[in-house]
Design an enzyme around this catalytic site. Structure first.
Site, PDB file in Angstrom:
ATOM      1  CG  HIS A   1      21.386 -15.157  52.214  1.00  0.00           C
ATOM      2  ND1 HIS A   1      21.109 -15.055  53.016  1.00  0.00           N
ATOM      3  CD2 HIS A   1      19.381 -14.411  51.834  1.00  0.00           C
ATOM      4  CE1 HIS A   1      20.321 -14.084  53.771  1.00  0.00           C
ATOM      5  NE2 HIS A   1      19.173 -14.204  52.895  1.00  0.00           N
TER       6      HIS A   1
ATOM      7  CG  ASP B   1      20.447 -21.139  53.163  1.00  0.00           C
ATOM      8  OD1 ASP B   1      20.523 -20.217  52.633  1.00  0.00           O
ATOM      9  OD2 ASP B   1      19.387 -21.602  53.359  1.00  0.00           O
TER      10      ASP B   1
ATOM     11  CD  GLN C   1      13.581 -18.392  50.722  1.00  0.00           C
ATOM     12  OE1 GLN C   1      12.393 -18.468  50.258  1.00  0.00           O
ATOM     13  NE2 GLN C   1      13.915 -17.479  51.304  1.00  0.00           N
TER      14      GLN C   1
ATOM     15  CE  LYS D   1      14.026 -16.698  55.039  1.00  0.00           C
ATOM     16  NZ  LYS D   1      13.388 -15.781  54.605  1.00  0.00           N
TER      17      LYS D   1
ATOM     18  CB  CYS E   1      20.636 -11.129  51.163  1.00  0.00           C
ATOM     19  SG  CYS E   1      19.444 -10.171  51.905  1.00  0.00           S
TER      20      CYS E   1
HETATM   21  C1  LIG Z   1      18.208 -18.794  51.606  1.00  0.00           C
HETATM   22  C2  LIG Z   1      18.359 -17.990  52.657  1.00  0.00           C
HETATM   23  N1  LIG Z   1      19.060 -18.500  53.073  1.00  0.00           N
HETATM   24  C3  LIG Z   1      19.162 -17.574  54.925  1.00  0.00           C
HETATM   25  C4  LIG Z   1      18.355 -16.472  54.353  1.00  0.00           C
HETATM   26  C5  LIG Z   1      18.222 -15.454  55.955  1.00  0.00           C
HETATM   27  O1  LIG Z   1      17.031 -15.846  56.992  1.00  0.00           O
HETATM   28  P1  LIG Z   1      16.917 -15.744  58.811  1.00  0.00           P
HETATM   29  O2  LIG Z   1      15.882 -16.173  59.096  1.00  0.00           O
HETATM   30  O3  LIG Z   1      16.910 -14.036  58.329  1.00  0.00           O
HETATM   31  O4  LIG Z   1      18.080 -15.395  59.237  1.00  0.00           O
HETATM   32  C6  LIG Z   1      17.406 -16.622  53.853  1.00  0.00           C
HETATM   33  C7  LIG Z   1      16.253 -15.385  53.810  1.00  0.00           C
HETATM   34  N2  LIG Z   1      15.517 -14.107  53.391  1.00  0.00           N
HETATM   35  C8  LIG Z   1      15.112 -13.250  52.891  1.00  0.00           C
HETATM   36  C9  LIG Z   1      15.582 -12.350  53.775  1.00  0.00           C
HETATM   37  S1  LIG Z   1      17.124 -11.273  52.582  1.00  0.00           S
HETATM   38  C10 LIG Z   1      15.154 -12.988  51.529  1.00  0.00           C
HETATM   39  O5  LIG Z   1      13.824 -12.233  51.621  1.00  0.00           O
HETATM   40  O6  LIG Z   1      14.987 -13.646  50.502  1.00  0.00           O
HETATM   41  C11 LIG Z   1      17.145 -17.076  52.830  1.00  0.00           C
HETATM   42  O7  LIG Z   1      16.907 -16.719  51.517  1.00  0.00           O
END
Ligand SMILES: Cc1ncc(COP(=O)(O)O)c(CN[C@@H](CS)C(=O)O)c1O
Length: 409
Positions: A124, A201, A204, A227, A367
Site C-alpha cells: 500500500h 502492515d 487488513q 477498519k 492506493c
Molecule cells: C494494507 C493497507 N495499509 C495501509 C492502509 C492505510 O490505512 P489508514 O487507516 O488510511 O492509515 C490501508 C488502507 N486502505 C484503504 C484506504 S486506501 C483501502 O481502501 O484499501 C491498507 O489497506
C-alpha cells in the site's frame, strides 16, 4: 466453527438500514473502512458525557479516570495482538502514521548508502511511498519482492533479495487489492537471518483474523481502528520494547518528556515517549470497546465468515465469464475481499452503476498504483466483506453487472 448470527449482528448497525432512492444500502467497502456498532458508539458517547478530561496531567478525579481509560486501552490492545504490554503499543492516528513513525524515528537514523529496504510489489502507498522517500533521503536502496501471476509473493525472489545488506523488510500481511495473505512469519525469519528488522502492515489482517505479533516475531506491526469496527483517528504501532527504547522520538511536545530545561530535554517512558500532546482519548475508549465487541464474536469465526464470502463472491464472479479477478484462488491464502474488472467496462463506470443500486464498493487503484501498473490495468473494482455481510448482498452485486453490460459493454 459456529457460523455468525449475521441478522442479530446487523441490528447493531443502524447505518445498514439506510436507504437511498428507496433501496437499502449494500455496504461492501469494508477494506476502506468498516461500520461502527452501537456498543462502540455508546462507549465513546459515554466517555464524553461522563469521563472527559485531559490525561496524565491532572490530579482531579476526572483526569485520573480519563488517564486510566486511556492507559487500559493500551493494555487491551497489547492483550489482543499478543504484545508483552502497553510499552509495546503506541497509539497513532492510523496505519499510515505507524509506517511514518518507524521510517522517521528509526529509518532516518539507521539507514544510509548501501543499506537495502525490501518491500513487496503489493505494498500500500502508506508503506511504499514512505520507505521510497526515506530511501531517497538516506541513500538506501529499495527492492521489491515480485508478485507472481496468481497474486502470491515469489518467495524464491524474496530469498534472493533479503541479504546481509538488508536493513528492514516491510510487507503487507493481507493485500488490500489482491486479498493475498502473505507468509509474514517466513518473511520475518528471512529478515532476522540477515540481522534485518521486519515491519508488517496489518491494516487488513488485525480486523479480520487472529493475529499474534509474538508468534510472527515482527519487530513492528501497524493497523487502524477504523477498519476493525472502531473509530477513525486511532491506529496502533506495535514495536518490540528494546527497539522502541533505543529509538528517538520524531514528534516532540508535552506528555512525552521526563525533564525539560532551557538547554535540553529527556524523554518519558514507553509508550508515552511516542505520544506527544493531547491524544485521541475517546477514540482509545472506542478501540477498546471494538476489541471487546470483536472478541465476543471471535476472530477465528470472523476469518471463516469472510473467507466463505470471498469464496462465494469469487465463484459467482468467475462464473459470469467476462470478469477478470485479481489475486489467489479462494482459500487460506485469500482474505475477505475480491478485486475485479468487468470486460469492456471501466471500474469507475461499473462502480457508479453499482451505486445506482445502492451497492457500495470501491473503484480505483486502492492506493496500490505500482501494483495496478504491473497488473496492466488503470483501476479495479473491489468488494470487501465484514461480519454483517451476506451471500444475498453478493448476489445483488453480481445481478447488477447486467446493467453495466447493457450500458457500457
Ligand atoms: C494494507 C493497507 N495499509 C495501509 C492502509 C492505510 O490505512 P489508514 O487507516 O488510511 O492509515 C490501508 C488502507 N486502505 C484503504 C484506504 S486506501 C483501502 O481502501 O484499501 C491498507 O489497506
Amino acid at each position: 466453527l459456529e457460523p455468525l448470527d449475521v441478522a442479530s449482528i446487523r441490528e447493531e448497525f443502524p447505518i445498514l438500514q439506510r436507504e437511498f432512492d428507496g433501496q437499502q444500502v449494500v455496504y461492501l467497502d469494508n477494506a476502506a473502512t468498516t461500520q461502527t456498532p452501537d456498543p462502540v458508539v455508546d462507549a465513546m458517547s459515554d466517555y464524553y458525557r461522563e469521563s472527559n478530561a485531559n490525561i496524565h496531567r491532572g490530579i482531579h478525579h476526572l483526569s485520573q479516570e480519563a488517564s486510566r481509560l486511556y492507559e487500559e486501552a493500551h493494555d487491551r490492545v497489547a492483550e489482543f495482538i499478543g504484545a508483552d504490554g502497553r510499552e509495546e503499543v503506541i497509539f497513532t492516528k492510523n496505519t499510515t502514521e505507524g509506517e511514518n513513525l518507524v521510517a522517521y524515528a528509526w529509518g532516518l537514523n539507521e539507514l544510509g548508502p548501501g543499506d537495502r529496504v525490501v518491500l513487496t510489489e503489493m505494498e500500500h502507498h502508506a508503506s511504499l511511498v514512505t520507505w521510497q522517500q526515506i530511501a531517497k533521503q538516506t541513500g538506501a536502496d529499495i527492492e521489491y519482492i515480485r508478485v507472481d501471476a496468481d497474486g502470491r509473493l515469489d518467495m524464491d525472489h524474496a530469498r534472493d533479495l533479503i541479504d546481509d545488506d538488508t536493513a528492514i523488510v516491510s510487507a503487507v500481511h493481507v493485500s488490500n487489492t489482491l486479498g493475498t495473505v502473505n507468509p509474514v512469519s517466513e518473511l520475518t525469519d528471512l529478515a532476522h537471518e540477515h540481522d534485518a528488522l521486519s515491519f508488517i502492515d496489518g491494516a487488513q489482517a488485525v480486523p479480520n483474523r487472529p493475529v499474534d505479533v509474538a508468534a510472527i516475531d515482527a519487530d513492528f506491526y501497524a493497523f487502524s481502528g477504523h477498519k476493525m469496527a472502531g473509530p477513525t483517528g486511532i491506529g496502533v504501532l506495535y514495536g518490540k520494547q528494546d527497539l522502541l527504547e533505543e529509538m528517538e522520538p520524531y514528534l516532540y511536545g508535552g506528555g512525552m518528556i521526563r525533564k525539560v530545561t532551557f538547554e535540553d530535554s529527556t524523554w518519558g517512558d514507553l509508550p508515552w515517549k511516542f505520544e506527544p500532546g493531547t491524544p485521541q482519548i475517546a477514540e482509545a475508549v472506542g478501540l477498546d470497546a471494538a476489541i471487546d465487541w470483536l472478541e465476543e464474536i471471535g476472530m477465528d469465526r470472523i476469518e471463516s465468515h469472510e473467507q466463505e464470502l470471498a469464496r462465494y463472491a469469487y465463484e459467482q464472479l468467475a462464473a459470469e465469464g467476462d470478469v477478470e479477478i485479481y489475486g489467489p484462488e479462494p482459500g487460506p491464502e485469500r482474505g475477505g475481499l475480491v478485486s475485479f474488472n468487468l470486460e469492456g467496462v471501466h471500474a469507475h463506470d461499473l462502480t457508479s452503476i453499482l451505486n445506482d443500486h445502492t451497492i457500495a464498493v470501491r473503484a480505483g487503484d486502492h492506493c496500490t498504483q505500482p501494483l495496478h501498473d504491473k497488473l496492466g490495468v488503470a483501476a479495479s473494482t473491489r468488494a470487501s466483506f465484514y461480519v454483517y455481510n451476506t451471500r444475498e448482498e453478493i448476489d445483488k452485486l453480481v445481478a447488477a453487472l447486467d446493467d453495466a453490460r447493457q450500458l457500457f459493454a
